[in-house]
Design a protein around this motif. Sequence first.
Motif: not given
Length: 69
Positions: A8-10, A37-38
Amino acid sequence: MEATLDPTYGEAGGRPVASWIKMPIESVGHASFRAPSGSITTLREDDFFHNRQVVILGDTRHLDSAEAG
């Protein structure tokens, strides 16, 4: 065996990747596996020798198609 990881987050992907390659826990703080992210990270384990590898780190191609649509 192949698996994908969608952080979800880097920086959230770093610990699962370290765990996947069986990095000793005391070394995890010295490594960085940064991904946007993503993004999607692809992991693979060799069926014969059971070697583990990070095939793709932080792939964002799926986001390009979402922006175009």
